[in-house]
Design an enzyme around this catalytic site. Structure first.
Site, PDB file in Angstrom:
ATOM      1  N   SER A 223       0.828  -1.211   0.000  1.00 29.93           N
ATOM      2  CA  SER A 223       0.000   0.000   0.000  1.00 29.93           C
ATOM      3  C   SER A 223       0.860   1.258   0.000  1.00 29.93           C
ATOM      4  CB  SER A 223      -0.937  -0.004   1.206  1.00 29.93           C
ATOM      5  OG  SER A 223      -0.200   0.009   2.419  1.00 29.93           O
ATOM      6  N   ARG A 227       0.352   3.558  -3.269  1.00 31.55           N
ATOM      7  CA  ARG A 227      -0.287   4.854  -3.009  1.00 31.55           C
ATOM      8  C   ARG A 227       0.500   5.968  -3.702  1.00 31.55           C
ATOM      9  NH1 ARG A 227       0.119   4.660   1.847  1.00 31.55           N
ATOM     10  NH2 ARG A 227      -1.975   4.027   2.519  1.00 31.55           N
ATOM     11  N   ASN A 231      -0.984   7.985  -7.184  1.00 30.40           N
ATOM     12  CA  ASN A 231      -1.222   9.424  -7.195  1.00 30.40           C
ATOM     13  C   ASN A 231      -0.360  10.144  -8.224  1.00 30.40           C
ATOM     14  OD1 ASN A 231      -3.097  10.516  -4.845  1.00 30.40           O
ATOM     15  ND2 ASN A 231      -2.007   8.741  -4.027  1.00 30.40           N
TER      16      ASN A 231
END
Length: 288
Positions: A223, A227, A231
């Site tokens: 994660s 992440r 983004n």
């Protein structure tokens, strides 16, 4: 370049790395198409990601070293003041969030924050300038410009973001074993969250606990890396889509998005740093 190829080709070109790897049937080579880059799989290296990430790491180290060498106790210059603010900001967050005693955490957090910020900052470069320059260099060397790929934002490459996150994961394992011992680390994975006083029930619960805790453990680096990648990749894709629009509207869209993106690139560096500190703090706790 956009006038010579379709929009789909333009997008694929900007989202494809300069890849060197092993292509079945052709051996080791530089990928000439996005399809070839994909077929290389794990037997490949993204040269542009390595070049920019290592280069920006060197810039970070050199800049901080020069400022530290010329630092003065008097009125600091603008650059020294800016770096002192960054160092103080990171140090404050480490003191507030890390409960262990390791002296590695603060330098690690500073490195993560500044390095990721610099890599993210490349997303604010005009999207065609450096890739087109790379195409011209490739054409001068006799290559088809459409087969020259060059991305300048390392954090849009999952290999870079997951590489950093799994390095953090290795530190989590190291500090867990160092602070709790191998037995304590294994016990943490097998005796929580469910426990029982009955020995037979405890044995039955061990595999259930291990599955739950192992999934939780392995989810941290995945994660953490995805992440950041997600983004930054989304932000890069929006810049690419804006570049496909008529020139007269590009500035009206790209400037506001770039200004907003300054917040995103800073926030993503901060989130990665803070989660690293929190994960290592949890790994260093010995209450249980």
């Amino acid at each position: 370049m956009a006038a010579e190829i379709t929009s789909t080709d333009y997008i694929a070109h900007h989202l494809t790395n300069w890849t060197y790897g092993y292509l079945p049937g052709e051996g080791w080579k530089v990928a000439h198409t996005a399809k070839e880059a994909g077929e290389m799989g794990f037997m490949a290296i993204h040269l542009d990601s390595m070049l920019w990430s290592i280069g920006l790491g060197i810039v970070f180290c050199a800049l901080f070293w020069l400022v530290a060498k010329k630092a003065t106790a008097g009125v600091p210059g603008k650059l020294q003041a800016a770096i002192e603010m960054i160092v103080e900001f990171v140090d404050t967050n480490v003191r507030d969030s890390y409960n262990g005693t390791s002296q590695l955490i603060a330098p690690l957090a500073l490195t993560i924050f500044v390095w990721i910020f610099l890599m993210n900052l490349m997303d604010l470069m005009p999207i065609d300038y450096i890739p087109v320059l790379a195409q011209k260099v490739g054409a001068a060397m006799g290559h088809d410009p459409h087969h020259v790929f060059f991305k300048i934002v390392p954090t849009t490459d999952p290999n870079i973001t997951l590489g950093m996150s799994f390095s953090v994961f290795a530190l989590i394992i190291y500090y867990s074993i160092k602070e709790k011992g191998l037995g304590g680390f294994v016990g943490e994975l097998t005796l929580h969250p469910f426990s029982a006083k009955n020995p037979i029930a405890k044995i039955i619960l061990i595999p259930i606990n291990f599955i739950l805790e192992f999934v939780t453990l392995i989810a941290k680096p995945i994660s953490l890396g995805l992440r950041l990648f997600g983004n930054m990749y989304a932000g890069e894709l929006i810049f690419v889509l804006i570049a496909l629009m008529p020139f007269w509207i590009q500035w009206a869209l790209s400037v506001p998005w770039a200004i907003f993106h300054i917040l995103i690139i800073t926030l993503q560096a901060f989130v990665f740093m803070m989660l690293t500190i929190v994960y290592l703090s949890l790994a260093s706790q010995t209450e249980h």
